[in-house]
Design a protein around this motif. Structure first.
Motif, PDB file in Angstrom:
ATOM      1  N   MET A   1     -23.758 -35.926  -4.556  1.00 32.57           N
ATOM      2  CA  MET A   1     -25.008 -35.248  -4.884  1.00 32.57           C
ATOM      3  C   MET A   1     -25.454 -35.675  -6.278  1.00 32.57           C
ATOM      4  SD  MET A   1     -25.834 -31.156  -4.951  1.00 32.57           S
ATOM      5  CE  MET A   1     -24.715 -30.903  -6.335  1.00 32.57           C
ATOM      6  N   PHE A   2     -26.765 -35.967  -6.420  1.00 30.62           N
ATOM      7  CA  PHE A   2     -27.312 -36.442  -7.688  1.00 30.62           C
ATOM      8  C   PHE A   2     -27.327 -35.317  -8.711  1.00 30.62           C
ATOM      9  CE2 PHE A   2     -30.957 -36.982 -10.540  1.00 30.62           C
ATOM     10  CZ  PHE A   2     -30.613 -38.192 -11.131  1.00 30.62           C
ATOM     11  N   GLU A   3     -26.883 -35.647  -9.908  1.00 33.75           N
ATOM     12  CA  GLU A   3     -26.888 -34.683 -10.996  1.00 33.75           C
ATOM     13  C   GLU A   3     -27.836 -35.143 -12.085  1.00 33.75           C
ATOM     14  OE1 GLU A   3     -22.948 -34.182 -12.402  1.00 33.75           O
ATOM     15  OE2 GLU A   3     -22.319 -32.924 -10.726  1.00 33.75           O
ATOM     16  N   SER A   4     -28.600 -34.231 -12.611  1.00 33.82           N
ATOM     17  CA  SER A   4     -29.504 -34.556 -13.700  1.00 33.82           C
ATOM     18  C   SER A   4     -28.717 -34.797 -14.984  1.00 33.82           C
ATOM     19  CB  SER A   4     -30.514 -33.430 -13.903  1.00 33.82           C
ATOM     20  OG  SER A   4     -29.850 -32.257 -14.338  1.00 33.82           O
ATOM     21  N   ARG A   5     -29.404 -35.348 -15.967  1.00 31.08           N
ATOM     22  CA  ARG A   5     -28.752 -35.627 -17.258  1.00 31.08           C
ATOM     23  C   ARG A   5     -28.275 -34.333 -17.913  1.00 31.08           C
ATOM     24  NH1 ARG A   5     -32.007 -39.424 -21.246  1.00 31.08           N
ATOM     25  NH2 ARG A   5     -31.677 -40.761 -19.403  1.00 31.08           N
ATOM     26  N   GLY A   6     -29.067 -33.271 -17.779  1.00 25.48           N
ATOM     27  CA  GLY A   6     -28.662 -31.989 -18.364  1.00 25.48           C
ATOM     28  C   GLY A   6     -27.424 -31.417 -17.705  1.00 25.48           C
ATOM     29  N   GLU A   7     -27.336 -31.559 -16.367  1.00 24.39           N
ATOM     30  CA  GLU A   7     -26.163 -31.056 -15.649  1.00 24.39           C
ATOM     31  C   GLU A   7     -24.909 -31.828 -16.039  1.00 24.39           C
ATOM     32  OE1 GLU A   7     -27.543 -31.491 -11.676  1.00 24.39           O
ATOM     33  OE2 GLU A   7     -28.194 -29.399 -11.513  1.00 24.39           O
ATOM     34  N   LYS A   8     -25.045 -33.159 -16.175  1.00 25.44           N
ATOM     35  CA  LYS A   8     -23.899 -33.972 -16.591  1.00 25.44           C
ATOM     36  C   LYS A   8     -23.437 -33.588 -17.992  1.00 25.44           C
ATOM     37  CE  LYS A   8     -24.957 -38.052 -13.786  1.00 25.44           C
ATOM     38  NZ  LYS A   8     -25.303 -39.500 -13.809  1.00 25.44           N
ATOM     39  N   ALA A   9     -24.395 -33.352 -18.886  1.00 24.01           N
ATOM     40  CA  ALA A   9     -24.035 -32.948 -20.247  1.00 24.01           C
ATOM     41  C   ALA A   9     -23.335 -31.596 -20.245  1.00 24.01           C
ATOM     42  CB  ALA A   9     -25.285 -32.905 -21.121  1.00 24.01           C
ATOM     43  N   PHE A  10     -23.818 -30.679 -19.412  1.00 24.05           N
ATOM     44  CA  PHE A  10     -23.193 -29.351 -19.330  1.00 24.05           C
ATOM     45  C   PHE A  10     -21.758 -29.450 -18.811  1.00 24.05           C
ATOM     46  CE2 PHE A  10     -22.217 -25.558 -16.786  1.00 24.05           C
ATOM     47  CZ  PHE A  10     -22.325 -24.584 -17.762  1.00 24.05           C
ATOM     48  N   VAL A  11     -21.557 -30.232 -17.726  1.00 27.83           N
ATOM     49  CA  VAL A  11     -20.216 -30.391 -17.164  1.00 27.83           C
ATOM     50  C   VAL A  11     -19.286 -31.047 -18.181  1.00 27.83           C
ATOM     51  CG1 VAL A  11     -18.872 -31.581 -15.394  1.00 27.83           C
ATOM     52  CG2 VAL A  11     -21.034 -30.479 -14.784  1.00 27.83           C
ATOM     53  N   THR A  12     -19.797 -32.051 -18.904  1.00 31.18           N
ATOM     54  CA  THR A  12     -18.979 -32.723 -19.918  1.00 31.18           C
ATOM     55  C   THR A  12     -18.587 -31.763 -21.031  1.00 31.18           C
ATOM     56  OG1 THR A  12     -20.102 -34.834 -19.467  1.00 31.18           O
ATOM     57  CG2 THR A  12     -18.895 -34.641 -21.539  1.00 31.18           C
ATOM     58  N   ALA A  13     -19.548 -30.955 -21.483  1.00 32.88           N
ATOM     59  CA  ALA A  13     -19.250 -30.002 -22.555  1.00 32.88           C
ATOM     60  C   ALA A  13     -18.222 -28.971 -22.110  1.00 32.88           C
ATOM     61  CB  ALA A  13     -20.549 -29.308 -22.994  1.00 32.88           C
ATOM     62  N   ILE A  14     -18.382 -28.450 -20.897  1.00 32.68           N
ATOM     63  CA  ILE A  14     -17.423 -27.466 -20.382  1.00 32.68           C
ATOM     64  C   ILE A  14     -16.036 -28.084 -20.253  1.00 32.68           C
ATOM     65  CG2 ILE A  14     -16.794 -26.083 -18.366  1.00 32.68           C
ATOM     66  CD1 ILE A  14     -19.002 -24.861 -20.054  1.00 32.68           C
ATOM     67  N   THR A  15     -15.985 -29.333 -19.776  1.00 30.55           N
ATOM     68  CA  THR A  15     -14.694 -30.009 -19.632  1.00 30.55           C
ATOM     69  C   THR A  15     -14.005 -30.178 -20.976  1.00 30.55           C
ATOM     70  OG1 THR A  15     -15.541 -31.217 -17.701  1.00 30.55           O
ATOM     71  CG2 THR A  15     -13.553 -32.088 -18.775  1.00 30.55           C
ATOM     72  N   VAL A  16     -14.765 -30.602 -21.983  1.00 35.59           N
ATOM     73  CA  VAL A  16     -14.186 -30.787 -23.322  1.00 35.59           C
ATOM     74  C   VAL A  16     -13.684 -29.457 -23.882  1.00 35.59           C
ATOM     75  CG1 VAL A  16     -14.713 -31.420 -25.705  1.00 35.59           C
ATOM     76  CG2 VAL A  16     -15.565 -32.830 -23.821  1.00 35.59           C
ATOM     77  N   ILE A  17     -14.480 -28.403 -23.707  1.00 34.40           N
ATOM     78  CA  ILE A  17     -14.077 -27.082 -24.214  1.00 34.40           C
ATOM     79  C   ILE A  17     -12.799 -26.607 -23.531  1.00 34.40           C
ATOM     80  CG2 ILE A  17     -14.728 -24.639 -24.299  1.00 34.40           C
ATOM     81  CD1 ILE A  17     -17.625 -25.551 -24.654  1.00 34.40           C
ATOM     82  N   LEU A  18     -12.713 -26.772 -22.208  1.00 39.57           N
ATOM     83  CA  LEU A  18     -11.526 -26.336 -21.479  1.00 39.57           C
ATOM     84  C   LEU A  18     -10.293 -27.140 -21.900  1.00 39.57           C
ATOM     85  CD1 LEU A  18     -12.969 -25.781 -17.876  1.00 39.57           C
ATOM     86  CD2 LEU A  18     -12.313 -24.050 -19.554  1.00 39.57           C
ATOM     87  N   ILE A  19     -10.476 -28.436 -22.129  1.00 37.34           N
ATOM     88  CA  ILE A  19      -9.357 -29.262 -22.587  1.00 37.34           C
ATOM     89  C   ILE A  19      -8.870 -28.790 -23.958  1.00 37.34           C
ATOM     90  CG2 ILE A  19      -8.686 -31.580 -23.341  1.00 37.34           C
ATOM     91  CD1 ILE A  19     -10.510 -32.694 -21.150  1.00 37.34           C
ATOM     92  N   LEU A  20      -9.814 -28.513 -24.861  1.00 36.61           N
ATOM     93  CA  LEU A  20      -9.441 -28.043 -26.194  1.00 36.61           C
ATOM     94  C   LEU A  20      -8.725 -26.695 -26.128  1.00 36.61           C
ATOM     95  CD1 LEU A  20     -12.627 -28.998 -28.255  1.00 36.61           C
ATOM     96  CD2 LEU A  20     -10.394 -30.128 -28.285  1.00 36.61           C
TER      97      LEU A  20
END
Length: 289
Positions: A1-20
């Motif tokens: 499923m296609f993800e917008s640039r904003g959705e990709k940025a949100f998923v990336t930010a959440i992933t980084v926060i969870l890793i930290l």
């Protein structure tokens, strides 16, 4: 499923926060593990962070050779296994009839279950009640008070509500009774919720501290968590049986760290085998009403 640039940025930010957050949560555990495998001198000089210094197994060797630790371990292991099995059995026997609309008193009982979940019993009346039924200084106190939890009952009841009525009606037409239906059809198809609740019950039983602290006075019946408390608060207890030479390669801190890791390893080892059922069972049990 296609993800917008904003959705990709949100998923990336959440992933980084969870890793930290995961790294932050792991640091204390890694520190305790490192201390348990470090030498006495390195620990005394506060050189240990998240990696062992002057690696040694002396602390583990001393603790593993202690019969009182193993006695508490097997007592806790036995009460956890037996208590979890009994708790799942009792929860299923009550949740199954409560999941049926035709059960006349189901609504009244569920009100009582919800009240028991929201309003906890006061400590003093609870203590007097448990003592009055003969569980004071009795190892059964490690099991009996934990064999039914209102929250877990609600989860299992909600899970049972999803079963097809047509399947049950067909089984009843073939002469299947309620008990046979539960044990031969329903429970074998309920691995997700059973694994989830087994983990819930197992963690509570393994980590219980208040009940043995209140109700057990005989040191022979102390479970693992009370034994760890003794080790942490009393240097004489944790150093019992240690040699008196000045060149010992362990001290109270390294022994305590080894004991703490010793106590949490079983739960950490069991969780990966139940993880695939955990989310599925919890979601189905909480969403299905």
């Amino acid at each position: 499923m296609f993800e917008s640039r904003g959705e990709k940025a949100f998923v990336t930010a959440i992933t980084v926060i969870l890793i930290l957050l995961s790294i932050i949560a792991l640091i204390p555990l890694l520190s305790v593990i490192s201390i348990s495998f470090s030498s006495k001198s390195a620990v005394d000089m506060n050189l240990v962070t998240i990696w062992p210094k002057q690696f040694t197994l002396d602390s583990w060797g001393h603790m593993i050779d202690r019969p009182d630790l193993w006695k508490s371990f097997f007592l806790t292991l036995g009460s956890t296994v037996i208590g979890t099995v009994l708790a799942l059995l009792m929860t299923a026997l009550l949740a199954y009839p409560l999941s049926k609309v035709e059960f006349r008193w189901g609504g009244v009982i569920m009100v009582g279950v919800v009240i028991a979940m929201i309003f906890k019993a006061p400590i003093v009346p609870y203590f007097l009640t448990v003592r009055g039924i003969g569980l004071y200084n009795n190892p059964l106190v490690l099991v009996v008070p934990h064999i039914l939890n209102p929250f877990n009952l609600i989860i299992m009841r909600s899970f049972f509500k999803q079963f097809s009525k047509e399947l049950e009606e067909a089984a009843f037409l073939e002469g299947c009774g309620y008990f046979r239906m539960l044990f031969q059809f329903v429970l074998p198809l309920s691995k997700a919720v059973l694994a989830t609740l087994a983990l819930f019950y197992g963690v509570v039983l393994w980590n219980q501290f208040q009940h043995p602290l209140f109700f057990l006075q005989n040191p022979d019946w102390f479970p693992l968590q009370i034994k760890i408390r003794q080790f942490i608060t009393d240097d004489n207890v944790i150093m019992a049986g240690a040699a008196s030479q000045a060149d010992l390669n362990y001290n109270e801190r390294t022994l305590r760290a080894a004991t703490v890791i010793f106590a949490i390893v079983p739960i950490i080892m069991v969780y990966p085998f139940l993880q695939k059922y955990f989310v599925k069972g919890a979601m189905i049990g909480s969403v299905k009403g």
